[in-house]
Design a protein around this motif. Structure first.
Motif, PDB file in Angstrom:
ATOM      1  N   HIS A  60       0.842  -1.214   0.000  1.00 44.56           N
ATOM      2  CA  HIS A  60       0.000   0.000   0.000  1.00 44.56           C
ATOM      3  C   HIS A  60       0.871   1.256   0.000  1.00 44.56           C
ATOM      4  O   HIS A  60       2.079   1.190   0.275  1.00 44.56           O
ATOM      5  N   CYS A  62       0.057   4.215   1.754  1.00 46.35           N
ATOM      6  CA  CYS A  62      -0.558   5.120   2.722  1.00 46.35           C
ATOM      7  C   CYS A  62       0.468   5.522   3.794  1.00 46.35           C
ATOM      8  O   CYS A  62       1.183   4.661   4.317  1.00 46.35           O
ATOM      9  N   SER A 104      -7.658  -1.151   0.525  1.00 42.68           N
ATOM     10  CA  SER A 104      -6.846   0.039   0.265  1.00 42.68           C
ATOM     11  C   SER A 104      -6.924   0.346  -1.231  1.00 42.68           C
ATOM     12  O   SER A 104      -7.457  -0.449  -2.014  1.00 42.68           O
ATOM     13  N   GLU A 105      -6.311   1.480  -1.584  1.00 43.46           N
ATOM     14  CA  GLU A 105      -6.239   1.848  -3.006  1.00 43.46           C
ATOM     15  C   GLU A 105      -5.528   0.751  -3.814  1.00 43.46           C
ATOM     16  O   GLU A 105      -5.991   0.322  -4.879  1.00 43.46           O
ATOM     17  N   THR A 106      -4.397   0.263  -3.264  1.00 44.72           N
ATOM     18  CA  THR A 106      -3.606  -0.725  -4.017  1.00 44.72           C
ATOM     19  C   THR A 106      -4.283  -2.100  -4.038  1.00 44.72           C
ATOM     20  O   THR A 106      -4.188  -2.825  -5.026  1.00 44.72           O
ATOM     21  N   GLU A 138      -7.089   5.132   4.757  1.00 45.53           N
ATOM     22  CA  GLU A 138      -6.884   5.605   3.381  1.00 45.53           C
ATOM     23  C   GLU A 138      -7.988   6.540   2.896  1.00 45.53           C
ATOM     24  O   GLU A 138      -7.934   7.071   1.789  1.00 45.53           O
ATOM     25  N   ASN A 141      -9.416   7.428  -0.853  1.00 51.09           N
ATOM     26  CA  ASN A 141      -8.744   6.531  -1.811  1.00 51.09           C
ATOM     27  C   ASN A 141      -9.321   5.116  -1.745  1.00 51.09           C
ATOM     28  O   ASN A 141      -9.413   4.418  -2.750  1.00 51.09           O
ATOM     29  N   ALA A 142      -9.710   4.723  -0.523  1.00 52.03           N
ATOM     30  CA  ALA A 142     -10.334   3.406  -0.379  1.00 52.03           C
ATOM     31  C   ALA A 142     -11.705   3.413  -1.046  1.00 52.03           C
ATOM     32  O   ALA A 142     -12.089   2.458  -1.733  1.00 52.03           O
ATOM     33  N   GLY A 145     -11.341   3.163  -4.641  1.00 52.61           N
ATOM     34  CA  GLY A 145     -10.999   1.777  -4.988  1.00 52.61           C
ATOM     35  C   GLY A 145     -12.253   0.928  -5.134  1.00 52.61           C
ATOM     36  O   GLY A 145     -12.402   0.162  -6.096  1.00 52.61           O
TER      37      GLY A 145
END
Ligand code: HXC
Length: 520
Positions: A60, A62, A104-106, A138, A141-142, A145
């Motif tokens: 991630h 963050c 998370s974003e990733t 996050e 961004n979450a 996602g």
């Protein structure tokens, strides 16, 4: 040791590190809850040795709340592809041992990658969900996602099969990705799905409710219809996914797999010639009919505990995958209502989207009347089933066993809704309504005017007989070609298989449009 060998060793060590996810203690915690880890689940799901993992080294990005010190290789989801019974599928399994599998974003990016890949090659996507929802650290961004995933769920809908297993928490907006997929399969006792948890329910409504009562597997399987299947544990859920795959094609351009069988196509079932009770109000069990006519008695029922008055599920006929829709006289006399209509419509649309022929077994007295149904929008829900059948272009074979009255006759894949082969048993009654109802409407005044009770009964009986002679049979509909043939019940399996063979090359398209406007 050469530099190259050192680098190889480093790679092996990194892989080892990634494979333990959140660490041994977290894995023990997962096992203690009666759950398996993401990797164990993938191993159960896919053919041995077929898993090809992607993005094992993603971390991630963050830096809020000290998150830079809390990184794990793979970041809370294991993704990749593999095979089920030799056929390619894409898979993601959220790893609860890593920050509660929170998104998370990733992590979202990893899921999106397998979805994109599945769309490129035309293969199913299977999601194994077990997550605390949006990773709080996050923030937006979450959320972004999740939105990226939802958008892909929407575009993949009707293109590749999408299957969601719910094997742990699934809360907040996170439930919408499974809701957008074709099938949700929940583990009993360890999984739950809800938009807002018990604490919020208590604050807003003052209601005390447990997670299980609010969104456990049995609730969604029987009350809401959100879950299509449940399993006692992870293993059973995963076995259901593998089983389900045997009925589905890889994508909307392919046919479902042919499953060879030794079950004779012309197998006769003599008991079917006597299954319909003499009393029209007496039920019989539609499961007995289904199990006796499908290949090897194998029927994979969808939504088993929801709206039991309509049975839907998959089976094979002579090796061909088929969706079965059948009224169940044993539940609410097989009447159609809002829930059964929605259930049936969703199933018919799935089959149509994925080239799975539909076999409809009809014994329906009508739509359930009353304020509860009307206030609940039974007109719209019933229209969904009507719409689904009418738009479906896959082969449609209908067998009317007994009652087929009024609007429900039309809805249940009648000839004019482009039913391809419509058969009836000799016990079929295809009419606007049953004899008692018809006599009440047509002759109520005449019967009321007669004062002698014996004569009243005599008139009613005579009118009923007249109606029965005219309409309480399949031959009136057959006379107009609305029924293609009246068949011996014991030959039902053979006639359905022969119809499906005949229709295998069916080509039918609907008018071009941006999309339809199904009555939602
Ligand atoms: C960050 C999270 C997390 C989250 C869990 N964790 N959920 N971290 N964001 N959403 C972390 C915990 O801090 C903990 O970290 C580890 O994961 C394991 O969680 P536990 O609480 O110890 O596990 P358990 O007791 O089994 O409880 C599981 C749980 C609970 C019921 C899921 O963690 C929980 O209530 N989480 C929050 C659920 C939630 O409200 N999510 C947001 C929903 S809203 P450590 O370091 O201690 O091991 C949402 C919006 C989506 O998702 C919108 C899409 C449109």
């Amino acid at each position: 040791m050469s530099q190259q060998l050192e680098k190889v060793k480093e790679l092996i060590a990194l892989r080892e590190q990634a494979r333990i996810g959140g660490g041994e203690k977290a894995i023990e915690g997962q096992h203690a809850k009666g759950k398996f880890t993401a990797r164990e689940r993938i191993n159960m799901l896919l053919d041995e040795g077929s898993f090809e993992e992607f993005d094992m080294f993603v971390k991630h990005r963050c830096y809020n709340f000290g998150m830079e010190k809390k990184t794990f290789l793979g970041d809370g989801v294991v993704t990749g592809c593999g095979t089920i019974a030799g056929r390619l599928v894409y898979v993601f399994a959220q790893d609860f041992t890593v920050i509660g599998g929170s998104l998370s974003e990733t992590l979202a990016m990893k899921i999106c990658k397998v979805m994109d890949q599945a769309m490129k090659v035309g293969a199913p996507v299977i999601g194994l969900n077990d997550s605390g929802g949006a990773r709080i650290q996050e923030g937006v961004n979450a959320l972004a996602g999740y939105a990226e995933i939802f958008q892909r769920n929407i575009l993949a809908s009707g293109v590749v099969p999408q299957i969601s297993a719910i094997l742990g928490p699934c809360a907040g907006g996170a439930v919408y990705s499974p809701a957008l997929t074709d099938f949700n399969i929940m583990a009993e006792g360890t999984s739950y799905m809800f938009l807002t948890g018990p604490a919020v329910v208590k604050t807003v409504l003052g209601e005390d409710v447990t997670q299980e009562q609010l969104g456990g597997a049995s609730v969604h399987a029987s009350k809401s219809g959100v879950a299509h299947f449940t399993g006692k544990n992870d293993e059973e859920v995963i076995a259901t996914i593998r089983n389900l795959m045997a009925y589905l094609p890889q994508n909307n351009m392919e046919e479902p797999p042919y499953v060879p069988t030794n079950d004779p196509i012309d197998r006769k079932e003599d008991f079917l010639n006597e299954i319909i009770p003499d009393n029209a109000n007496e039920p019989y069990d539609m499961y007995e009919v289904i199990n006796s006519i499908v290949d090897d008695g194998q029927f994979l029922e969808v939504h088993k505990d929801y709206a039991k008055n309509l049975i839907v599920g998959f089976a094979h006929f002579g090796g061909t995958s088929v969706g079965i829709v059948a009224n169940q006289p044993k539940a609410m006399a097989g009447v159609l209502d809002s829930n059964s209509s929605r259930k049936g419509a969703r199933f018919v649309r799935f089959c149509d989207a994925f080239n799975i022929p539909i076999v409809t077994l009809v014994d329906v007295p009508g739509f359930l009347p009353g304020t509860q149904q009307e206030y609940g929008g039974v007109i719209l829900h019933g229209a969904k089933l009507l719409y689904a059948y009418g738009e479906a272009t896959v082969p449609k074979v209908t067998v009317t066993l007994r009652k087929s009255y009024g609007g429900s006759h039309i809805v249940m894949s009648c000839k004019q809704l482009r039913g391809d082969m419509n058969y009836a048993w000799p016990t079929a009654n295809i009419a606007v309504m049953g004899a008692d109802g018809a006599v009440n409407v047509l002759y109520a005044k005449e019967i009321k005017a007669e004062e002698d009770p014996a004569k009243k009964a005599e008139i009613a009986a005579a009118k009923k007989k007249e109606y029965d002679d005219l309409f309480s049979n399949p031959y009136n509909a057959a006379k107009y070609g609305y029924i293609d043939d009246v068949i011996e019940p014991r030959n039902t399996r053979f006639r359905i298989i022969r119809a499906l063979e005949q229709l295998a090359t069916k080509k039918l398209t609907n008018p071009a449009k941006k999309h339809d406007n199904l009555p939602l």
